[in-house]
Scaffold this motif. Structure first.
Motif, PDB file in Angstrom:
ATOM      1  N   TYR A   1       0.761  -1.102  -0.025  1.00 30.82           N
ATOM      2  CA  TYR A   1      -0.037  -0.072   0.054  1.00 30.82           C
ATOM      3  C   TYR A   1       0.994   1.138  -0.185  1.00 30.82           C
ATOM      4  O   TYR A   1       0.823   2.254  -0.581  1.00 30.82           O
ATOM      5  CB  TYR A   1      -0.700  -0.070   1.095  1.00 30.82           C
ATOM      6  CG  TYR A   1      -1.850   1.146   1.361  1.00 30.82           C
ATOM      7  CD1 TYR A   1      -2.982   1.042   0.699  1.00 30.82           C
ATOM      8  CD2 TYR A   1      -1.451   2.410   2.223  1.00 30.82           C
ATOM      9  CE1 TYR A   1      -3.840   2.128   0.736  1.00 30.82           C
ATOM     10  CE2 TYR A   1      -2.373   3.339   2.086  1.00 30.82           C
ATOM     11  CZ  TYR A   1      -3.698   3.082   1.456  1.00 30.82           C
ATOM     12  OH  TYR A   1      -4.528   4.473   1.537  1.00 30.82           O
ATOM     13  N   ARG A   2       2.074   1.351   0.916  1.00 28.17           N
ATOM     14  CA  ARG A   2       2.693   2.615   1.067  1.00 28.17           C
ATOM     15  C   ARG A   2       3.553   2.596  -0.345  1.00 28.17           C
ATOM     16  O   ARG A   2       3.748   3.829  -0.652  1.00 28.17           O
ATOM     17  CB  ARG A   2       3.771   2.278   2.281  1.00 28.17           C
ATOM     18  CG  ARG A   2       2.966   2.285   3.544  1.00 28.17           C
ATOM     19  CD  ARG A   2       2.042   3.616   3.510  1.00 28.17           C
ATOM     20  NE  ARG A   2       1.418   3.668   4.942  1.00 28.17           N
ATOM     21  CZ  ARG A   2       0.472   4.808   5.153  1.00 28.17           C
ATOM     22  NH1 ARG A   2       0.220   5.394   4.233  1.00 28.17           N
ATOM     23  NH2 ARG A   2      -0.024   4.631   6.436  1.00 28.17           N
ATOM     24  N   ILE A   3       4.092   1.579  -0.956  1.00 29.04           N
ATOM     25  CA  ILE A   3       4.708   1.580  -2.275  1.00 29.04           C
ATOM     26  C   ILE A   3       4.061   2.155  -3.363  1.00 29.04           C
ATOM     27  O   ILE A   3       4.513   3.109  -3.850  1.00 29.04           O
ATOM     28  CB  ILE A   3       5.432   0.505  -2.542  1.00 29.04           C
ATOM     29  CG1 ILE A   3       6.526  -0.039  -1.814  1.00 29.04           C
ATOM     30  CG2 ILE A   3       5.830   0.429  -3.925  1.00 29.04           C
ATOM     31  CD1 ILE A   3       7.668   0.656  -1.903  1.00 29.04           C
TER      32      ILE A   3
ATOM     33  N   ILE B   1     -10.953   4.864 -10.273  1.00 29.08           N
ATOM     34  CA  ILE B   1     -10.829   3.512  -9.672  1.00 29.08           C
ATOM     35  C   ILE B   1     -11.278   2.309 -10.840  1.00 29.08           C
ATOM     36  O   ILE B   1     -11.030   1.141 -10.548  1.00 29.08           O
ATOM     37  CB  ILE B   1     -11.886   3.556  -8.681  1.00 29.08           C
ATOM     38  CG1 ILE B   1     -11.770   2.066  -7.655  1.00 29.08           C
ATOM     39  CG2 ILE B   1     -13.272   3.845  -9.061  1.00 29.08           C
ATOM     40  CD1 ILE B   1     -12.414   2.023  -6.499  1.00 29.08           C
ATOM     41  N   GLN B   2     -12.077   2.955 -11.649  1.00 26.67           N
ATOM     42  CA  GLN B   2     -12.577   2.147 -12.878  1.00 26.67           C
ATOM     43  C   GLN B   2     -11.419   1.242 -13.529  1.00 26.67           C
ATOM     44  O   GLN B   2     -11.281   0.150 -13.840  1.00 26.67           O
ATOM     45  CB  GLN B   2     -13.305   2.646 -13.630  1.00 26.67           C
ATOM     46  CG  GLN B   2     -14.651   3.239 -13.208  1.00 26.67           C
ATOM     47  CD  GLN B   2     -15.473   2.079 -12.484  1.00 26.67           C
ATOM     48  OE1 GLN B   2     -15.633   1.343 -12.832  1.00 26.67           O
ATOM     49  NE2 GLN B   2     -16.120   2.700 -11.351  1.00 26.67           N
ATOM     50  N   GLY B   3     -10.168   2.302 -13.873  1.00 28.07           N
ATOM     51  CA  GLY B   3      -9.101   1.880 -14.529  1.00 28.07           C
ATOM     52  C   GLY B   3      -8.416   0.640 -13.622  1.00 28.07           C
ATOM     53  O   GLY B   3      -7.923  -0.248 -14.271  1.00 28.07           O
ATOM     54  N   VAL B   4      -8.094   0.981 -12.375  1.00 25.23           N
ATOM     55  CA  VAL B   4      -7.461  -0.007 -11.540  1.00 25.23           C
ATOM     56  C   VAL B   4      -8.192  -1.195 -11.350  1.00 25.23           C
ATOM     57  O   VAL B   4      -8.081  -2.472 -11.200  1.00 25.23           O
ATOM     58  CB  VAL B   4      -6.943   0.664 -10.209  1.00 25.23           C
ATOM     59  CG1 VAL B   4      -8.140   1.030  -9.109  1.00 25.23           C
ATOM     60  CG2 VAL B   4      -6.004  -0.487  -9.443  1.00 25.23           C
ATOM     61  N   MET B   5      -9.608  -1.159 -11.170  1.00 24.34           N
ATOM     62  CA  MET B   5     -10.442  -2.272 -11.153  1.00 24.34           C
ATOM     63  C   MET B   5     -10.299  -3.085 -12.388  1.00 24.34           C
ATOM     64  O   MET B   5     -10.527  -4.442 -12.386  1.00 24.34           O
ATOM     65  CB  MET B   5     -12.166  -1.783 -10.988  1.00 24.34           C
ATOM     66  CG  MET B   5     -12.219  -1.300  -9.442  1.00 24.34           C
ATOM     67  SD  MET B   5     -13.722  -0.782  -9.183  1.00 24.34           S
ATOM     68  CE  MET B   5     -14.674  -2.314  -9.074  1.00 24.34           C
TER      69      MET B   5
ATOM     70  N   ASN C   1      -4.139  -1.595  -4.583  1.00 20.27           N
ATOM     71  CA  ASN C   1      -4.449  -0.164  -5.259  1.00 20.27           C
ATOM     72  C   ASN C   1      -5.812   0.045  -5.513  1.00 20.27           C
ATOM     73  O   ASN C   1      -6.165   1.397  -5.316  1.00 20.27           O
ATOM     74  CB  ASN C   1      -3.673  -0.028  -6.562  1.00 20.27           C
ATOM     75  CG  ASN C   1      -2.037  -0.088  -6.698  1.00 20.27           C
ATOM     76  OD1 ASN C   1      -1.695   1.148  -6.433  1.00 20.27           O
ATOM     77  ND2 ASN C   1      -1.449  -1.026  -6.646  1.00 20.27           N
ATOM     78  N   VAL C   2      -6.643  -0.976  -5.583  1.00 21.89           N
ATOM     79  CA  VAL C   2      -8.204  -0.598  -5.390  1.00 21.89           C
ATOM     80  C   VAL C   2      -8.531  -0.283  -4.292  1.00 21.89           C
ATOM     81  O   VAL C   2      -9.562   0.786  -4.318  1.00 21.89           O
ATOM     82  CB  VAL C   2      -8.867  -2.157  -5.885  1.00 21.89           C
ATOM     83  CG1 VAL C   2     -10.202  -1.828  -5.991  1.00 21.89           C
ATOM     84  CG2 VAL C   2      -8.584  -2.712  -7.325  1.00 21.89           C
ATOM     85  N   ALA C   3      -7.998  -0.655  -3.104  1.00 26.63           N
ATOM     86  CA  ALA C   3      -8.338  -0.180  -1.870  1.00 26.63           C
ATOM     87  C   ALA C   3      -7.870   1.196  -1.602  1.00 26.63           C
ATOM     88  O   ALA C   3      -8.710   2.069  -1.352  1.00 26.63           O
ATOM     89  CB  ALA C   3      -7.706  -1.135  -0.869  1.00 26.63           C
ATOM     90  N   ARG C   4      -6.780   1.470  -2.192  1.00 29.86           N
ATOM     91  CA  ARG C   4      -6.006   2.965  -2.283  1.00 29.86           C
ATOM     92  C   ARG C   4      -7.176   3.860  -2.688  1.00 29.86           C
ATOM     93  O   ARG C   4      -7.384   5.058  -2.347  1.00 29.86           O
ATOM     94  CB  ARG C   4      -4.811   2.995  -2.846  1.00 29.86           C
ATOM     95  CG  ARG C   4      -4.111   4.347  -2.774  1.00 29.86           C
ATOM     96  CD  ARG C   4      -2.488   4.239  -3.248  1.00 29.86           C
ATOM     97  NE  ARG C   4      -2.523   3.708  -4.246  1.00 29.86           N
ATOM     98  CZ  ARG C   4      -2.565   4.323  -5.616  1.00 29.86           C
ATOM     99  NH1 ARG C   4      -2.825   5.684  -5.498  1.00 29.86           N
ATOM    100  NH2 ARG C   4      -2.394   3.799  -6.786  1.00 29.86           N
TER     101      ARG C   4
END
Length: 285
Positions: free
Chosen positions: A148-150, A164-168, A207-210
């Motif tokens: 998450y941090r990275i 978020i659509q892109g990362v999903m 990344n979705v969570a982020r």
């Protein structure tokens, strides 16, 4: 003997480390105690998740003890003491909040975050040779937290998905690649590649969570706790019928699981077991 404040706690540590103190405490090093600090920090996080103030107070005290213990060991070496650490932290907090302690102005939490990072870059001399924006992420963070941090640090350089659509969509792509590797690895001879694809999937889900503004570590902790509570209810029902969870057929376990979920929803119903035999079963889920 009743101890009331941090100074007295420091005196306890000094006694434990002293000539006539505890052999175990005397032989500890900052490295050895740092391991316990990590453990206590995780226990504190668990207490915070549970929201029990008494438990939080106790665990916070345990974390404080480990911090003071480490500070004492460096004081013994003449390197620095707790006052030095507190002074340095106070100066840093004032320096990084110019909108509170200075003349700077910000209009949102996001502007505060950007200002914080800009000040940190100045402090750490990020322009030095071979410096990386990822250098500030501790190598020994738990893997999910470090992922998450990275990704968060990389995103600050504008290397990120648009939304978020892109990362999903990327997560769905990674899931497809993982499934393909699993299908191709029926003999189990290519576990490393399967593991790599699974790692890619986990990293993308982080990344979705982020993007969803949730912390994956906290989300996983909550989900694990929820599963644990439901499973313990199933085990309790098994014991009430003179059996263990191992003795129950799969379809009965499934019914108990659904009943445990329903109990969470209503908050008051008693979990009960369907005592019908296999031949009387009216269906599964």
């Amino acid at each position: 003997m009743k101890y009331k404040n941090i100074n007295e706690l420091n005196e306890i540590i000094q006694t434990l480390r002293g000539e006539n103190g505890c052999p175990w405490d005397r032989k500890q090093t900052p490295k050895s105690i740092a391991v316990y600090l990590v453990e206590e920090a995780h226990e504190l996080m668990h207490a915070v998740e549970n929201g029990n103030s008494d438990e939080i107070c106790e665990e916070l005290g345990d974390v404080l003890f480990q911090v003071l213990f480490i500070a004492r060991m460096f004081q013994e070496k003449g390197t620095f003491d707790l006052e030095d650490a507190a002074r340095g932290c106070a100066e840093k907090m004032i320096r990084r909040h110019p909108h509170v302690f200075g003349d700077a102005t910000v209009s949102s939490a996001e502007e505060v975050r950007q200002q914080w990072q800009q000040i940190k870059r100045t402090e750490k001399d990020a322009g030095a040779e071979n410096a990386s924006v990822l250098d500030s992420v501790p190598a020994k963070l738990p893997p999910l937290m470090r992922a998450y941090r990275i990704s968060e640090r990389a995103a600050r350089t504008d290397f990120d998905w648009d939304d978020i659509q892109g990362v999903m969509a990327k997560a769905e792509e990674e899931w497809g690649e993982f499934r393909a590797e699993v299908r191709q690895d029926e003999d189990g001879n290519n576990r490393e590649k399967v593991a790599l694809e699974f790692g890619d999937l986990l990293f993308t889900l982080t990344n979705v969570a982020r993007f969803a503004r949730i912390h994956p570590d906290s989300a996983l902790t909550s989900a694990t706790h929820k599963f644990e509570e439901r499973f313990r209810r199933m085990e309790q029902v098994a014991r009430e019928t003179g059996r263990t969870i191992y003795d129950m057929p799969r379809d009965e376990k499934e019914r108990l699981w659904d009943a445990a979920k329903a109990l969470e929803a209503v908050g008051s119903e008693q979990l009960s077991v369907n005592r019908k035999g296999p031949d009387e079963d009216e269906g599964g889920r």
